[in-house]
Design a protein around this motif. Structure first.
Motif, PDB file in Angstrom:
ATOM      1  N   THR A 247       0.847  -1.188   0.000  1.00 38.97           N
ATOM      2  CA  THR A 247       0.000   0.000   0.000  1.00 38.97           C
ATOM      3  C   THR A 247       0.885   1.242   0.000  1.00 38.97           C
ATOM      4  O   THR A 247       2.032   1.214   0.476  1.00 38.97           O
ATOM      5  CB  THR A 247      -0.971   0.057   1.202  1.00 38.97           C
ATOM      6  OG1 THR A 247      -0.242   0.299   2.405  1.00 38.97           O
ATOM      7  CG2 THR A 247      -1.776  -1.225   1.315  1.00 38.97           C
ATOM      8  N   VAL A 286      -8.028  -1.900   2.328  1.00 45.79           N
ATOM      9  CA  VAL A 286      -6.970  -0.889   2.309  1.00 45.79           C
ATOM     10  C   VAL A 286      -7.337   0.217   3.293  1.00 45.79           C
ATOM     11  O   VAL A 286      -8.494   0.641   3.359  1.00 45.79           O
ATOM     12  CB  VAL A 286      -6.796  -0.307   0.883  1.00 45.79           C
ATOM     13  CG1 VAL A 286      -5.766   0.818   0.874  1.00 45.79           C
ATOM     14  CG2 VAL A 286      -6.391  -1.411  -0.091  1.00 45.79           C
ATOM     15  N   ARG A 290      -5.023   5.578   1.703  1.00 43.98           N
ATOM     16  CA  ARG A 290      -3.970   4.781   1.074  1.00 43.98           C
ATOM     17  C   ARG A 290      -4.534   4.094  -0.161  1.00 43.98           C
ATOM     18  O   ARG A 290      -5.760   3.967  -0.323  1.00 43.98           O
ATOM     19  CB  ARG A 290      -3.394   3.747   2.050  1.00 43.98           C
ATOM     20  CG  ARG A 290      -2.716   4.384   3.253  1.00 43.98           C
ATOM     21  CD  ARG A 290      -1.894   3.402   4.042  1.00 43.98           C
ATOM     22  NE  ARG A 290      -0.695   2.945   3.342  1.00 43.98           N
ATOM     23  CZ  ARG A 290       0.456   3.616   3.309  1.00 43.98           C
ATOM     24  NH1 ARG A 290       0.575   4.786   3.902  1.00 43.98           N
ATOM     25  NH2 ARG A 290       1.498   3.110   2.686  1.00 43.98           N
ATOM     26  N   GLY A 292      -3.975   0.540  -2.708  1.00 46.89           N
ATOM     27  CA  GLY A 292      -3.351  -0.769  -2.795  1.00 46.89           C
ATOM     28  C   GLY A 292      -2.619  -0.941  -4.117  1.00 46.89           C
ATOM     29  O   GLY A 292      -2.977  -0.319  -5.128  1.00 46.89           O
TER      30      GLY A 292
END
Length: 332
Positions: A247, A286, A290, A292
């Protein structure tokens, strides 16, 4: 010595000796080993070191290498790795972070060093192994088509190629994260897994190993357990391959896309999917703010060779190599 006495003082000293040998690319004698043990707070006479080396020889952990020296064998490396496993939880994640930090590759100038994996293959089986890997490279089920080869006595990263073996270096996925780090984008290394694909598109992860909870590289474990079908995936577009999940900070998406495009032009790909802010990616949640990122495992072509019945010893994240030393797989 009774081999069942795991954790005994004598056994711990033997493991300490094997650890020192595993960190050396050259044969070491009892004098050198005794001095290095002393630096670690373990005091053994040269005679005592020779006694433990004799036991190591009998167990197949070491072998003679030069005048009065010893080198660790693949069996010895496995013993060290397994014996020290409880101390090394999270070791793989730390190793990946270190590989990314030390990556100096500049995709614009095409100079600098990249992180690699090293695979040791019997020299007699090397051509057969390359043939088994061909489809995976052709289907781009790899981080890069760029590889390096080393003969016995030569090194790839930190690995010295032993007698009778040929070493193959493949680009490690951490190289991509290293380039992103140099652009100011830190990566969270989540897990390595088995990624199911259909028509060359990712479907879901069917097995995962969190980097924080393992002392062994997930790709090495999956290959050893014969959990992949990379060869089939390369030929048909459907199968189970090695994948990794990272991530990144969502605000950095623009920089990430720019760097990934630069890497691709330099012959380094391996990013299967880039998610959206705070959204799950292939059923993996996730965190807030953020995104992924699913990357291909660098050892996928090697997994295809193992599936074909070829015995290969893999050392993931084995070190760094200069970009100029790599060549296209088709040139081998």
């Amino acid at each position: 010595m009774d081999q069942s006495v795991v954790g005994s003082d004598a056994e711990n000293k033997l493991i300490a000796i094997l650890k020192i040998l595993s960190e050396s690319s050259e044969p070491l004698g009892s004098i050198t080993i005794a001095r290095r043990l002393e630096q670690d707070g373990i005091f053994l006479s040269e005679r005592a070191v020779r006694y433990h080396l004799k036991i190591a020889d009998e167990r197949g952990y070491t072998e003679p290498g030069g005048r009065d020296g010893r080198m660790i064998t693949p069996r010895g490396r496995r013993e060290v790795k397994e014996a020290l496993a409880p101390q090394h939880l999270g070791f793989v994640r730390e190793k990946l972070e270190l590989m990314a930090y030390h990556t100096t590759f500049n995709p614009e100038k095409r100079t600098g060093q990249l992180a690699i994996n090293t695979s040791l293959i019997s020299s007699e089986s090397f051509k057969k192994a390359l043939s088994a890997m061909k489809d995976a490279f052709k289907a781009s089920l790899c981080v890069s088509r760029l590889v390096a080869v080393a003969r016995e006595g030569e090194k790839l990263g930190s690995v010295l190629v032993p007698e009778g073996k040929t070493g193959l270096a493949t680009v490690c996925s951490a190289s991509i994260n290293g380039v992103l780090l140099k652009a100011g984008v830190p990566t969270e290394f989540r897990f390595g897994g088995i990624l199911e694909i259909a028509d060359f598109e990712p479907r879901r992860f069917v097995a995962i190993i969190d980097y924080a909870g393992t002392s062994l590289d997930p790709s090495e474990q999956y290959i050893r357990a014969r959990m992949t079908s990379v060869g089939q995936a390369a030929r048909t577009g459907s199968g189970k391959i090695l994948g990794v999940f990272r991530t990144l900070p969502a605000p950095a998406r623009g920089v990430v896309e720019e760097r990934l495009a630069m890497l691709k032009r330099a012959g380094i790909g391996g990013v299967y999917a880039l998610g959206h802010t705070s959204e799950s990616l292939y059923q993996i949640p996730v965190a807030m703010n953020r995104i992924g990122m699913v990357q291909l495992g660098g050892l996928n072509p090697v997994a295809a060779a193992v599936e074909a019945g070829i015995e290969i010893e893999n050392i993931a994240e084995s070190g760094l190599i200069d970009f100029g030393e790599l060549k296209d797989f088709s040139e081998l």
